[in-house]
Design a protein around this motif. Structure first.
Motif: not given
Length: 343
Positions: A197, A199, A278-279, A281-287
Motif C-alpha cells: 500500500k 500513501n 500515529a495519534s 494521522s489517518p495513516l497505518n504505521l504497522d510497517q
C-alpha cells in the motif's frame, strides 16, 4: 561565515539590476554548516537575503535543482503552508555564478545543529516542546491540499516507494568507495520488503532540527522550514522514516548523533515519535520498520555521495572525510533494527 566566496564575483551587478541593491555596500558571505547545497547571506543596507546554489563538483541526480526548489516555495505559499521563507528571485542564467540559483527572505531565529550553542541553556521542557512542534509541522505538511495549490505537479506518487528504494540503491553503487557489507545487505532487504500500500502527500524528505528556524532559546516555535531541495509528492511515511533516521537517541553511537540534536533529555524517543504521529494521522504505521530502515539507508547514501565528492577533490570541507563512518553507522543501525524488529 566565510567571506568573499569564490564564484560570486559577478553576482553584485546582477543584484543591483534585479533587486536594486547597492553593489558597493552589499556583502556576501557563506553560511557554515550543511552538507549539500551552498547557502549565502546577502547583507545590504536595504535588508538581508539568502541565496541558494548547488554544490560545486559532481552533479547528483536532480536533487540540486534550484529552479524546482524555488517553485516548491511558491507552491507551498499558495497551499497555505506558512512555515517557509518568501521566495524573491530565481535565476536560471548560469553565466552569473556558474549555476542556477534563487534568493529568498532571511528568517531570523535559532537554528540548532548537532550541539547546544555555547552559553545557551536548553532544558528538557524546551526539547519536549520542540519534539512536538517538529512533528506537528510534519503532520501539517503531509496533510496539505495538493491540486489547487499546484503541489500535485511537483511529483509522481504512483510507484514512489519502489522508485525510491531502487533509485537510492543505484545511487549508492554509483558512488561506492569502500566495501561496506551492512549497507549492501540493507539495500537487498528493502527491495524484498516493500509495502504493497502507498500513501500520498507532500513531503520534505530532509525534515530535521537543523532545517528548522525556531523563535528563540526560550520558545521552540517553528518560524520556517528550510532546504526544500528534495521535496516532492510521495508517501508521507517515507518522509517520516527519514525523520526517524535522523532522530538519534542518547544510547546511539556518536556518529549517528552528528546530524541532529534529538538525543538530549526531554526529546521524544523514536517510539514516542511514531506514537505521536500515529495519534494525529489517518495513516497505518504497522510497517514503520520498513520506512525507518529506508530512512537510514537514504541518509547513508547521501553521506556516501558527499564522501565520494570529497574523495575526488570536489569538496574541501574536512568534515566530509568522516562521512564514510556515517555510511557504515547507518548500515549497522539498520541491520540491528531489522534483526530486533525495533526502531
Amino acid at each position: 561565515m566565510n567571506k568573499e566566496p569564490k564564484g560570486l564575483e559577478t553576482l553584485l551587478p546582477y543584484l543591483e539590476t534585479q533587486l536594486g541593491l547597492d553593489s558597493t555596500s552589499t556583502v556576501i558571505s557563506q553560511f557554515k554548516g550543511g552538507y549539500s547545497n551552498l547557502t549565502f547571506l546577502i547583507n545590504s543596507p536595504s535588508g538581508e537575503y539568502v541565496l541558494r546554489r548547488p554544490p560545486l563538483g559532481l552533479k547528483i541526480s536532480k536533487a540540486h535543482d534550484m529552479v524546482r526548489e524555488y517553485k516548491v516555495l511558491e507552491a507551498l505559499k499558495k497551499a497555505g503552508y506558512s512555515k517557509v521563507p518568501n521566495p524573491i528571485l530565481c535565476c536560471e542564467d548560469e553565466n552569473i555564478i556558474g549555476s542556477p540559483f534563487f534568493i529568498m527572505e532571511k528568517v531570523e531565529g535559532l537554528i540548532l545543529r548537532n550541539r547546544v550553542p555555547e552559553g545557551m541553556n536548553l532544558d528538557a521542557s524546551f526539547f519536549g516542546n520542540l519534539s512536538q512542534n517538529t512533528l506537528d509541522g510534519l503532520l501539517e505538511l503531509h496533510q496539505l491540499e495538493l491540486d489547487q495549490s499546484g503541489l500535485s505537479q511537483l511529483g509522481k506518487p504512483e510507484g514512489y516507494v519502489e522508485r525510491q528504494v531502487m533509485g537510492w540503491s543505484d545511487r549508492y553503487y554509483k558512488s561506492k568507495t569502500d566495501e561496506l557489507s551492512e549497507i549492501e545487505t540493507v539495500s537487498d532487504w528493502l527491495k524484498a520488503n516493500m509495502p504493497e500500500k502507498e500513501n500520498t502527500g507532500f513531503i520534505h524528505n530532509d525534515y530535521k532540527y537543523d532545517n528548522l528556524v525556531l523563535a528563540d532559546a526560550g520558545n521552540p516555535a517553528i518560524k520556517a522550514v528550510l532546504d526544500w531541495e528534495m521535496a516532492t509528492v510521495g508517501d508521507p511515511l517515507m518522509d517520516l522514516g527519514t525523520t526517524l533516521a535522523y532522530w538519534a537517541e542518547a544510547a546511539d553511537s556518536d556518529t549517528l548523533k552528528m546530524f541532529n540534536l534529538t538525543y538530549p533529555k526531554g526529546n521524544f524517543t523514536r517510539s514516542e515519535v511514531v506514537a505521536y504521529y500515529a495519534s494525529k494521522s489517518p495513516l497505518n504505521l504497522d510497517q514503520i520498520l520498513f520506512y525507518y530502515v529506508f530512512g537510514l539507508f537514504k541518509v547513508g547514501v547521501i553521506a556516501q555521495q558527499i564522501y565520494k565528492r570529497f574523495s575526488l577533490g570536489f569538496a574541501e570541507d574536512p568534515r566530509f572525510a568522516a562521512l564514510i563512518h556515517a555510511v557504515k553507522a547507518c548500515g549497522v543501525r539498520a541491520l540491528i533494527s531489522i534483526q530486533t524488529n525495533k526502531i
